[in-house]
Design a protein around this motif. Structure first.
Motif, PDB file in Angstrom:
ATOM      1  N   ALA A 190       0.720  -1.004  -0.052  1.00 52.57           N
ATOM      2  CA  ALA A 190      -0.005   0.011  -0.126  1.00 52.57           C
ATOM      3  C   ALA A 190       0.697   1.251   0.057  1.00 52.57           C
ATOM      4  O   ALA A 190       0.500   2.329  -0.543  1.00 52.57           O
ATOM      5  N   SER A 205       1.041   3.932  -3.073  1.00 52.47           N
ATOM      6  CA  SER A 205       0.990   5.557  -2.839  1.00 52.47           C
ATOM      7  C   SER A 205       2.284   6.562  -3.402  1.00 52.47           C
ATOM      8  O   SER A 205       1.916   7.536  -3.483  1.00 52.47           O
ATOM      9  N   ILE A 246      -2.909   6.753   3.066  1.00 53.92           N
ATOM     10  CA  ILE A 246      -3.459   5.543   3.070  1.00 53.92           C
ATOM     11  C   ILE A 246      -4.568   5.759   4.227  1.00 53.92           C
ATOM     12  O   ILE A 246      -4.158   6.228   5.437  1.00 53.92           O
ATOM     13  N   GLY A 266      -4.383   4.567  -1.113  1.00 53.07           N
ATOM     14  CA  GLY A 266      -4.463   3.103  -0.625  1.00 53.07           C
ATOM     15  C   GLY A 266      -5.304   3.075   0.368  1.00 53.07           C
ATOM     16  O   GLY A 266      -5.398   4.101   1.333  1.00 53.07           O
ATOM     17  N   LYS A 267      -6.072   1.968   0.254  1.00 52.26           N
ATOM     18  CA  LYS A 267      -6.862   1.718   1.581  1.00 52.26           C
ATOM     19  C   LYS A 267      -6.342   0.193   1.987  1.00 52.26           C
ATOM     20  O   LYS A 267      -6.127  -0.565   1.245  1.00 52.26           O
ATOM     21  N   LEU A 268      -5.949   0.237   3.242  1.00 53.89           N
ATOM     22  CA  LEU A 268      -5.514  -0.729   3.907  1.00 53.89           C
ATOM     23  C   LEU A 268      -6.496  -1.582   4.896  1.00 53.89           C
ATOM     24  O   LEU A 268      -6.763  -1.049   6.055  1.00 53.89           O
TER      25      LEU A 268
END
Length: 285
Positions: free
Chosen positions: A46, A50, A80, A56-58
């Motif tokens: 992630a 970026s 993120i 980003g989604k974590l």
């Protein structure tokens, strides 16, 4: 902002030591350098994603333990969003201790990964796949991943797996996968050679497969044909997280290029990261 990516899996707190030699039994060694950072395959991917101006989604497990603040502080430096599957968790997050040998860049890692932090499908946030351009899973949250790939497939969202090693449950997930990017240590049941791995994954319906092999050429299969891609020759200072960074870069490039081009460009980013100590310094070089 560029693309939107969802990265599902493991987050650790990494304690990383650079040493001129590996400690022997009952020996104490003074490190040449030290740092700590958030780690784990999905997490590092992630961060790499970026790097290209993406969001980003974590989706991971953290909780309320004081050590989690160190992880969050590191990730605050990047675009993120952390989505915690078990926010009420009070136990320590997964912690990794890592020794990097300065002369070779090779690393040794000890960790308990996510074995004690498995989330349930009922804990997945609603609308998690809204406005997502690509999803990558590392296999450390298998029940959650299985649920997500089924929905992602119905939405025609590209699905990437980080096949660092075989994990129970992959057999359910693989039939939904578009891109399998595996390490040389990824061996499904009854597979002992690279050719068998390619055959196994093709039989699961995956037509675009790559196997990374460190500094050796990448082997890849693209719609029935196996080829190789050379890897840049470098003086590696630290190989920690190179595979994770490769996956994050691949998720960016595959949204704008064909499979072999995305692999080649991702390999260049991973090679760049290996020339710096730790998993973050390359981002600002």
């Amino acid at each position: 902002m560029g693309y939107q990516g969802l990265f599902v899996g493991l987050t650790t707190l990494d304690f990383i030591y650079l040493s001129d030699r590996y400690p022997q039994a009952n020996q104490k060694v003074v490190a040449l350098d030290y740092l700590s950072a958030a780690g784990g395959p999905a997490t590092n991917a992630a961060v790499a994603f970026s790097y290209f101006g993406n969001q980003g989604k974590l989706l991971t497990v953290l909780g309320q333990h004081p050590l989690c603040q160190l992880i969050k502080t590191d990730l605050e430096n990047y675009p993120i969003d952390i989505l915690d599957l078990i926010p009420e968790k009070s136990a320590s997050p997964s912690v990794s201790s890592i020794i990097v040998t300065a002369s070779t860049g090779e690393r040794s890692v000890i960790s308990i990964n996510a074995l004690k932090s498995q989330a349930k499908r009922s804990q997945i946030p609603e609308d998690i796949l809204t406005n997502v351009d690509i999803i990558m899973i590392d296999g450390h949250q298998m029940e959650v991943s299985w649920e997500l790939v089924k929905v992602a497939k119905s939405k025609q969202i590209p699905i990437v797996i980080d096949g660092g090693s075989w994990k129970p449950g992959f057999e359910k997930v693989l039939s939904f996968v578009d891109y399998a990017i595996c390490s040389a240590n990824f061996y499904p049941p009854q597979c002992h050679h690279t050719e068998e791995v390619f055959d196994f994954l093709q039989n699961m319906g995956i037509s675009q497969i790559a196997i990374t092999r460190g500094k050796q050429p990448i082997q890849y299969l693209d719609r029935g044909k196996i080829s190789t891609i050379p890897v840049a020759s470098i003086n590696a200072l630290d190989t920690l997280g190179a595979g994770d960074i490769f996956h994050g870069a691949f998720c960016h490039y595959i949204l704008q290029a064909n499979f072999p081009t995305a692999l080649s460009k991702a390999a260049n980013i991973a090679s760049k990261s290996c020339q710096f100590f730790g998993t973050r310094s390359w981002l600002t070089s």
